[in-house]
Design an enzyme around this catalytic site. Structure first.
Site: not given
Ligand SMILES: [Mn+2]
Length: 455
Positions: A42, A256, A273, A284, A363, A367, A374, A398, A402, A420, A422
């Site tokens: 709930d 992710h 990230d 971001d 990737h 964006h 995004h 970014e 990898y 990475r 970014e």
């Molecule tokens: Mn990003």
């Protein structure tokens, strides 16, 4: 009760721009806010309204809707009519759930021409239909088409309107998605958005600095996560703009990853990230740090290539550049670096043709950024043409590389490395884009320097 965050004038000017697509007397925009969602049993998720709803109204409460139309009222130039439908105020319930604006508060604080309790939406809709010119073909514009719950709410309204052709009553002939029109508007940020986004970026950069301060061998990923997210809240952000990725060792190769529960060790990388949401606007940032303060030779090689790609991406992000060119150019720089390390074989042309670099760079280079991390704005315009950068577009840059832990196509010292970098940038009228996620070490040498000077 969350306060309004941009000026009434700003929201008014957005609605004025949107109203241009509405045919006077014939079109009605009905926009529903996102419904509440149950998290478990709930308990609901903390409520966060629809981004375009927020963009057009600033009104933050659930179970709300707004309508927009242009009315000539039988004479002269059309006038925009903006109506908000809200939850009813109820002192007993508000003692549990917090204060609500109610129709009066909505009218006063958010500049609605009229405001009603949400249960009035049907009556008001039927009234509006009845007051249309005889024989009119009415078009309903809405955000409800792509969501089954909202679609039911919308069609309950439409079905409640009786079809009486003999009386000459107006008829509903089309229901259209308004989404793409608002998403186009959201592409170029207005002055208040730029200000808010700078602040969101500032908080996120400060939070990554907190992570750098807390980073040491033996720490767990969640300890770093708490340093970051604690700083978000400390500076007035409502929380994260997406689930924080705090990925050490091999976890950095999982794009992710967000279990954030591993203990980290000397010699490993930590990829973070994470960005916050400040007054509904996202930041971001990604940084890759050496857990023990120094990069290994192989890690440094990859950091330098990604750093070079990042610099090149910013350098070419000037007014007029086609958005896709940023990714194309960044990919070329990464490929050149991988070739120089002999991690990719063949000519650049061959590699591009076979997309063999995609194994290590799966990737895109960024964006749009805004109310959504995004941001939903288009990458190709409605005529199929590529979007070219204009001042006050905001996006992320970014690049990354990898190498999966079991990837036998690269020497052992590269396996399990994920890097990475970014940042968030604003397109300027002249010169390269401006990085707004500043005062935070980014490239390998800067990071090692900073870490060696930590207390
Ligand atoms: Mn990003």
């Amino acid at each position: 009760m969350i306060p309004r965050y941009h000026s009434l004038k700003t929201f008014e000017s957005r609605r004025k721009k949107l109203a241009v697509v509405l045919k006077p007397d014939l079109d009605l925009l009905i926009y529903f806010n996102t419904p509440e969602k149950i998290r478990n049993h709930d308990t609901e998720y903390s409520y966060r309204g629809d981004s375009s709803f927020l963009y057009m109204t600033g009104f933050p409460e659930s179970a709300s809707a707004f309508t927009l139309s242009r009315e000539t009222l039988g004479k002269g130039t059309p006038k925009s009519v903006f109506r908000i439908f809200t939850q009813a105020r109820d002192p007993l319930r508000e003692q549990w759930t917090g204060l609500l604006y109610g129709p009066e508060g909505a009218k006063k604080t958010f500049g609605a021409n009229e405001a009603f309790v949400n249960t009035e939406l049907k009556t008001q809709f039927l009234e509006w239909m009845k007051s249309r010119p005889k024989g009119a073909h009415v078009r309903i514009l809405t955000n409800a088409l792509l969501d089954s719950d909202l679609r039911q709410q919308l069609f309950a309204l439409i079905e409640a309107y009786p079809s009486r052709t003999r009386t000459g009553a107006a008829r509903i002939v089309a229901v259209e998605d308004i989404g793409p029109v608002i998403q186009e508007m959201r592409l170029v940020k207005d002055a208040e958005e730029v200000k808010t986004m700078r602040y969101s970026a500032r908080i996120a950069a400060d939070a990554h600095l907190c992570a750098l301060e807390a980073l040491e061998p033996g720490a767990h990923e969640y300890e770093i996560q708490s340093a970051i997210e604690g700083e978000f809240l400390r500076q007035g952000a409502s929380g994260v703009s997406y689930n924080s990725i705090v990925a050490s060792g091999h976890n950095a190769t999982i794009l992710h990853y967000n279990s954030n529960n591993r203990q980290m060790h000397e010699g490993e990388l930590l990829l973070i990230d994470a960005g916050c949401e400040y007054q509904h606007y996202a930041s971001d940032i990604t940084r890759t740090f050496p857990v023990g303060g120094r990069f290994t030779r192989a890690q440094r090689n990859i950091m330098d290539i990604v750093g070079e790609a990042h610099q090149e991406a910013i350098r070419i992000s000037t007014k007029g550049t086609p958005y896709d060119k940023i990714h194309a150019r960044t990919s070329e720089v990464l490929i050149a670096g991988l070739r120089s390390l002999k991690l990719l074989k063949g000519t650049t042309k061959q590699i591009l043709k076979e997309s063999s670099h995609r194994r290590y760079y799966p990737h895109g280079t960024g964006h749009w950024l805004g109310l959504d991390v995004h941001d939903q704005s288009p990458y190709v315009d409605r005529n199929g043409r590529e979007i070219r950068l204009e001042p006050n577009m905001v996006f992320t840059v970014e690049p990354g590389l990898y190498f999966l832990p079991d990837d036998k196509t690269v020497p052992a010292e590269y396996r399990g490395i994920g890097v990475r970098i970014e940042d968030d940038v604003i397109v300027k009228a002249k010169g390269p884009a401006e990085i707004i996620t500043t005062d935070l070490p980014r490239y390998a040498a800067e990071i090692e320097n900073f870490m060696s000077r930590r207390s």
